[in-house]
Design a protein around this motif. Sequence first.
Motif, PDB file in Angstrom:
ATOM      1  N   GLN A  97       0.783  -1.239  -0.102  1.00 44.82           N
ATOM      2  CA  GLN A  97      -0.055   0.059  -0.118  1.00 44.82           C
ATOM      3  C   GLN A  97       0.675   1.259  -0.013  1.00 44.82           C
ATOM      4  N   ALA A  98       1.862   1.324   0.775  1.00 48.38           N
ATOM      5  CA  ALA A  98       2.847   2.591   0.769  1.00 48.38           C
ATOM      6  C   ALA A  98       3.393   2.741  -0.528  1.00 48.38           C
ATOM      7  N   LEU A  99       3.939   1.656  -1.220  1.00 45.55           N
ATOM      8  CA  LEU A  99       4.344   1.728  -2.561  1.00 45.55           C
ATOM      9  C   LEU A  99       3.572   2.308  -3.641  1.00 45.55           C
ATOM     10  N   LEU A 100       2.236   1.734  -3.651  1.00 44.76           N
ATOM     11  CA  LEU A 100       1.110   2.342  -4.634  1.00 44.76           C
ATOM     12  C   LEU A 100       0.981   3.745  -4.338  1.00 44.76           C
ATOM     13  N   ALA A 101       0.994   4.354  -3.039  1.00 47.22           N
ATOM     14  CA  ALA A 101       0.565   5.632  -2.668  1.00 47.22           C
ATOM     15  C   ALA A 101       1.783   6.496  -2.928  1.00 47.22           C
ATOM     16  N   ILE A 102       2.984   5.861  -2.830  1.00 42.07           N
ATOM     17  CA  ILE A 102       4.212   6.719  -3.305  1.00 42.07           C
ATOM     18  C   ILE A 102       4.368   6.858  -4.804  1.00 42.07           C
ATOM     19  N   VAL A 103       3.887   5.787  -5.614  1.00 40.55           N
ATOM     20  CA  VAL A 103       3.990   5.892  -7.016  1.00 40.55           C
ATOM     21  C   VAL A 103       2.883   6.987  -7.453  1.00 40.55           C
ATOM     22  N   ARG A 104       1.952   6.815  -6.745  1.00 45.67           N
ATOM     23  CA  ARG A 104       0.687   7.772  -7.116  1.00 45.67           C
ATOM     24  C   ARG A 104       0.867   9.096  -6.917  1.00 45.67           C
ATOM     25  N   TYR A 105       1.428   9.397  -5.708  1.00 48.32           N
ATOM     26  CA  TYR A 105       1.773  10.654  -5.455  1.00 48.32           C
ATOM     27  C   TYR A 105       2.537  11.575  -6.136  1.00 48.32           C
ATOM     28  N   ASN A 106       3.720  10.799  -6.515  1.00 48.01           N
ATOM     29  CA  ASN A 106       4.884  11.311  -7.127  1.00 48.01           C
ATOM     30  C   ASN A 106       4.949  10.995  -8.439  1.00 48.01           C
ATOM     31  N   ARG A 107       3.825  10.546  -9.127  1.00 53.12           N
ATOM     32  CA  ARG A 107       3.554  10.610 -10.428  1.00 53.12           C
ATOM     33  C   ARG A 107       4.756   9.687 -11.379  1.00 53.12           C
ATOM     34  N   LEU A 108       5.015   8.638 -10.539  1.00 54.55           N
ATOM     35  CA  LEU A 108       6.062   7.869 -11.141  1.00 54.55           C
ATOM     36  C   LEU A 108       5.931   7.013 -12.548  1.00 54.55           C
ATOM     37  N   ILE A 109       4.615   7.034 -12.801  1.00 50.60           N
ATOM     38  CA  ILE A 109       4.249   6.299 -13.753  1.00 50.60           C
ATOM     39  C   ILE A 109       4.485   7.229 -15.049  1.00 50.60           C
ATOM     40  N   ASP A 110       4.183   8.273 -14.867  1.00 56.27           N
ATOM     41  CA  ASP A 110       4.143   9.303 -15.965  1.00 56.27           C
ATOM     42  C   ASP A 110       5.431   9.637 -16.232  1.00 56.27           C
ATOM     43  N   THR A 111       6.402   9.797 -15.203  1.00 59.49           N
ATOM     44  CA  THR A 111       7.925  10.014 -15.168  1.00 59.49           C
ATOM     45  C   THR A 111       8.500   8.887 -16.007  1.00 59.49           C
ATOM     46  N   PHE A 112       8.186   7.626 -15.532  1.00 67.61           N
ATOM     47  CA  PHE A 112       8.679   6.708 -16.299  1.00 67.61           C
ATOM     48  C   PHE A 112       8.500   6.191 -17.626  1.00 67.61           C
ATOM     49  N   LEU A 113       7.136   6.201 -18.060  1.00 69.02           N
ATOM     50  CA  LEU A 113       6.560   6.139 -19.298  1.00 69.02           C
ATOM     51  C   LEU A 113       6.646   7.371 -20.188  1.00 69.02           C
ATOM     52  N   GLY A 114       6.796   8.344 -19.714  1.00 69.28           N
ATOM     53  CA  GLY A 114       6.657   9.895 -20.653  1.00 69.28           C
ATOM     54  C   GLY A 114       5.288   9.895 -21.016  1.00 69.28           C
ATOM     55  N   LEU A 115       4.351   9.567 -20.240  1.00 73.43           N
ATOM     56  CA  LEU A 115       2.921   9.659 -20.737  1.00 73.43           C
ATOM     57  C   LEU A 115       2.017  10.554 -19.622  1.00 73.43           C
ATOM     58  N   THR A 116       0.965  10.869 -19.808  1.00 79.00           N
ATOM     59  CA  THR A 116       0.038  11.660 -18.874  1.00 79.00           C
ATOM     60  C   THR A 116      -0.839  10.551 -18.550  1.00 79.00           C
ATOM     61  N   THR A 117      -0.851   9.985 -17.219  1.00 77.54           N
ATOM     62  CA  THR A 117      -1.562   8.827 -16.694  1.00 77.54           C
ATOM     63  C   THR A 117      -2.401   9.298 -15.444  1.00 77.54           C
ATOM     64  N   TYR A 118      -3.465   8.419 -15.391  1.00 76.52           N
ATOM     65  CA  TYR A 118      -4.497   8.681 -14.403  1.00 76.52           C
ATOM     66  C   TYR A 118      -5.048   7.569 -13.636  1.00 76.52           C
ATOM     67  N   SER A 119      -4.884   7.231 -12.165  1.00 79.53           N
ATOM     68  CA  SER A 119      -5.338   5.985 -11.706  1.00 79.53           C
ATOM     69  C   SER A 119      -6.694   5.843 -11.753  1.00 79.53           C
TER      70      SER A 119
END
Length: 265
Positions: A127-149
């Motif tokens: 749960q902590a990891l999912l929250a950290i990824v979400r609040y820091n927009r790591l999916i966007d940074t990693f993939l170079g996309l604009t993403t939404y959970s």
Amino acid sequence: MAKAVEAKTAYRAMIVKIFLEHYEEGATEFEFTRREIVAAKDLLAPDLDLNPGDVPYTYRYRRAMPDEILATQPAGMEWIIEGAGRAKYRFKLVKFTRVLPREDLVTIGIPDATPEIIRAYALDDEQALLAIVRYNRLIDTFLGLTTYSLQNHLRTTVKGIGQIEIDEVYFGIDRYGCHYCIPVQAKGGNDQIGVVQTAQDIAWVAQRFPGMRCRAISAQFMPGERVAMFELTVQNDEIRVVDERHYRLMPARDLDRASIVAYRE
């Protein structure tokens, strides 16, 4: 604690019993049913309060197979458990593959945007990891996309596999307007990235959103307060890494000013 130990022992005994009842030398796969799990529980642990699906789930994602099962594995191969339909499961022998963070990758500094109250009350590693990824927009940074959970802990079904759970589902859009479905698995503690969850996440996207590109992601805690991000795919029953990056979240004042302009592909 005593109940947890009792359940762990019972789960082990049940999965070994089911495996040995089906296994024959040279076998590479075979199926079993939820009804067999209930029968094993009634015989081995009649007083245990059990959700039958927890037994295969435990050995699909959480724990290594017992020694009795490992002893039957040929060199370079491993037994996995995958869904085989409603209330059905399959032991399958596949090439041994594990995704571990590389030691030679640069660590990229990211300003930490995690709210302190979230860090204080996160319930567990996943749960902590999912929250950290979400609040820091790591999916966007990693993939170079604009993403939404869209949703986390999505419980759904896949034809030919049965019930699955996806840790979190994102949707993304690129600079050209193309849409992406992004299933994310989070691995904390001693959990390892394996082929089962990646394969079923990709299969769900293909079933639910045919024609949409799937970008399967895994996030994993690393020592030194780092997060490893992987883009994964499956080829010939083997998990493959498409891309990997390591990030360290830190106060903005601690960022290496030279590195901010030096990071390149």
